[in-house]
Design a protein around this motif. Structure first.
Motif, PDB file in Angstrom:
ATOM      1  N   ASP A  27      -4.617   3.941   5.991  1.00  0.00           N
ATOM      2  CA  ASP A  27      -5.422   2.722   5.888  1.00  0.00           C
ATOM      3  C   ASP A  27      -4.802   1.666   4.978  1.00  0.00           C
ATOM      4  O   ASP A  27      -5.493   0.831   4.402  1.00  0.00           O
ATOM      5  N   ALA A  28      -3.480   1.705   4.816  1.00  0.00           N
ATOM      6  CA  ALA A  28      -2.763   0.705   4.020  1.00  0.00           C
ATOM      7  C   ALA A  28      -1.383   0.500   4.640  1.00  0.00           C
ATOM      8  O   ALA A  28      -0.885   1.374   5.355  1.00  0.00           O
ATOM      9  N   GLN A  54       0.612  -4.951  -3.579  1.00  0.00           N
ATOM     10  CA  GLN A  54      -0.183  -3.834  -4.083  1.00  0.00           C
ATOM     11  C   GLN A  54      -1.455  -4.309  -4.776  1.00  0.00           C
ATOM     12  O   GLN A  54      -2.392  -3.522  -4.936  1.00  0.00           O
ATOM     13  N   ILE A  56      -3.425  -6.267  -3.430  1.00  0.00           N
ATOM     14  CA  ILE A  56      -4.383  -6.291  -2.321  1.00  0.00           C
ATOM     15  C   ILE A  56      -4.593  -4.891  -1.773  1.00  0.00           C
ATOM     16  O   ILE A  56      -5.729  -4.474  -1.511  1.00  0.00           O
ATOM     17  N   TRP A  57      -3.486  -4.177  -1.583  1.00  0.00           N
ATOM     18  CA  TRP A  57      -3.520  -2.824  -1.005  1.00  0.00           C
ATOM     19  C   TRP A  57      -2.879  -1.847  -2.007  1.00  0.00           C
ATOM     20  O   TRP A  57      -1.670  -1.611  -1.976  1.00  0.00           O
ATOM     21  N   ASP A  59      -2.645   1.226  -2.115  1.00  0.00           N
ATOM     22  CA  ASP A  59      -1.984   2.389  -1.534  1.00  0.00           C
ATOM     23  C   ASP A  59      -0.773   2.036  -0.691  1.00  0.00           C
ATOM     24  O   ASP A  59      -0.208   2.908  -0.014  1.00  0.00           O
ATOM     25  N   LEU A  60      -0.370   0.779  -0.692  1.00  0.00           N
ATOM     26  CA  LEU A  60       0.792   0.356   0.088  1.00  0.00           C
ATOM     27  C   LEU A  60       2.017   1.202  -0.260  1.00  0.00           C
ATOM     28  O   LEU A  60       2.252   1.535  -1.422  1.00  0.00           O
ATOM     29  N   ARG A 163       1.847  -9.944   4.666  1.00  0.00           N
ATOM     30  CA  ARG A 163       0.385  -9.899   4.738  1.00  0.00           C
ATOM     31  C   ARG A 163      -0.097 -10.394   6.103  1.00  0.00           C
ATOM     32  O   ARG A 163      -1.004  -9.804   6.703  1.00  0.00           O
ATOM     33  N   TYR A 166       0.411  -7.806   8.807  1.00  0.00           N
ATOM     34  CA  TYR A 166      -0.499  -6.657   8.743  1.00  0.00           C
ATOM     35  C   TYR A 166      -1.927  -7.049   9.098  1.00  0.00           C
ATOM     36  O   TYR A 166      -2.647  -6.286   9.758  1.00  0.00           O
ATOM     37  N   ARG A 167      -2.340  -8.220   8.679  1.00  0.00           N
ATOM     38  CA  ARG A 167      -3.736  -8.627   8.898  1.00  0.00           C
ATOM     39  C   ARG A 167      -3.973  -9.189  10.296  1.00  0.00           C
ATOM     40  O   ARG A 167      -5.028  -8.969  10.895  1.00  0.00           O
TER      41      ARG A 167
END
Length: 220
Positions: A27-28, A54, A56-57, A59-60, A163, A166-167
């Protein structure tokens, strides 16, 4: 004549390793860098951009294949900022085509012309591509046509492009499908063999060696 990409290997690798086996999140974002790591390849900048993301995420992850002096420098670099968990260094243990199947985005933050073998394999593997617009990368990737590009050495812009990739899943999927189609058309084994056959025929018949051969990067 550009090297061919083995689509059979790429397709078979889709049934290979799982993300969980490498400690990669579901989920990242998982970013894949070029092999081998190098200063010209901009691995330092790609990791900096990942560190920004990182926020934002948390667990990236960044997957860094290959072994080089720069790969060892990158391990020391992330350790100095307590970011070791972010970097997954696979060395030579896992073939590049298998890494394509477990990563979300291919990132090439090159700041100078570099060999683009990994980039072409990422195109063939259907990964969205984010990169810096140095000439060797721009030979293959056009911004918002088959990937996302930014100016070299602009870490914030690179992070923004990652970003977006991914988004904005529909955009990323469309760009990746275009790149994969181009790779299939231009870098197939049959195309490489045909070009070499043309080259040998030209030499034997006294024609210009590269008559009738078009550099695949010029039509990508």
């Amino acid at each position: 004549i550009r090297p061919a990409v083995d689509f059979g290997l790429i397709n078979a690798a889709r049934h290979g390793i799982a993300r969980e086996s490498l400690g990669l999140p579901s989920d990242a974002p998982v970013l894949l860098l070029a092999d081998p790591p190098s200063r010209a390849g901009g691995h330092y900048r790609a990791i900096w951009a990942a560190a920004l993301l990182q926020q934002i995420w948390p667990d990236l992850k960044v997957v860094m294949p290959g072994v080089s002096k720069e790969s060892r420098r990158m391990k020391r670099f992330v350790a100095s900022f307590n970011l070791s968990r972010m970097l997954v260094s696979t060395g030579r243990d896992i073939p590049f085509e298998q890494l394509l199947s477990v990563c979300d985005i291919f990132v090439t933050a090159a700041n100078a012309d570099v060999a683009c073998g990994s980039l072409v394999w990422a195109m063939a593997g259907g990964l969205p591509i984010v990169g810096c617009a140095v000439p060797s990368v721009a030979e293959y990737i056009a911004d918002h046509q088959n990937g996302l590009l930014c100016k070299p050495n602009d870490i914030v812009a690179l992070a923004t492009r990652i970003r977006t990739a991914y988004r904005e899943r529909d955009l990323a999927r469309s760009l990746a499908e275009t790149a994969r189609g181009q790779a299939y058309q231009l870098f197939s084994l049959s195309n490489m063999i045909r070009n070499y056959a043309t080259l040998y025929d030209n030499v034997l018949t006294g024609h210009s060696p590269f008559a009738g051969i078009q550099d695949a990067s010029q039509v990508a």
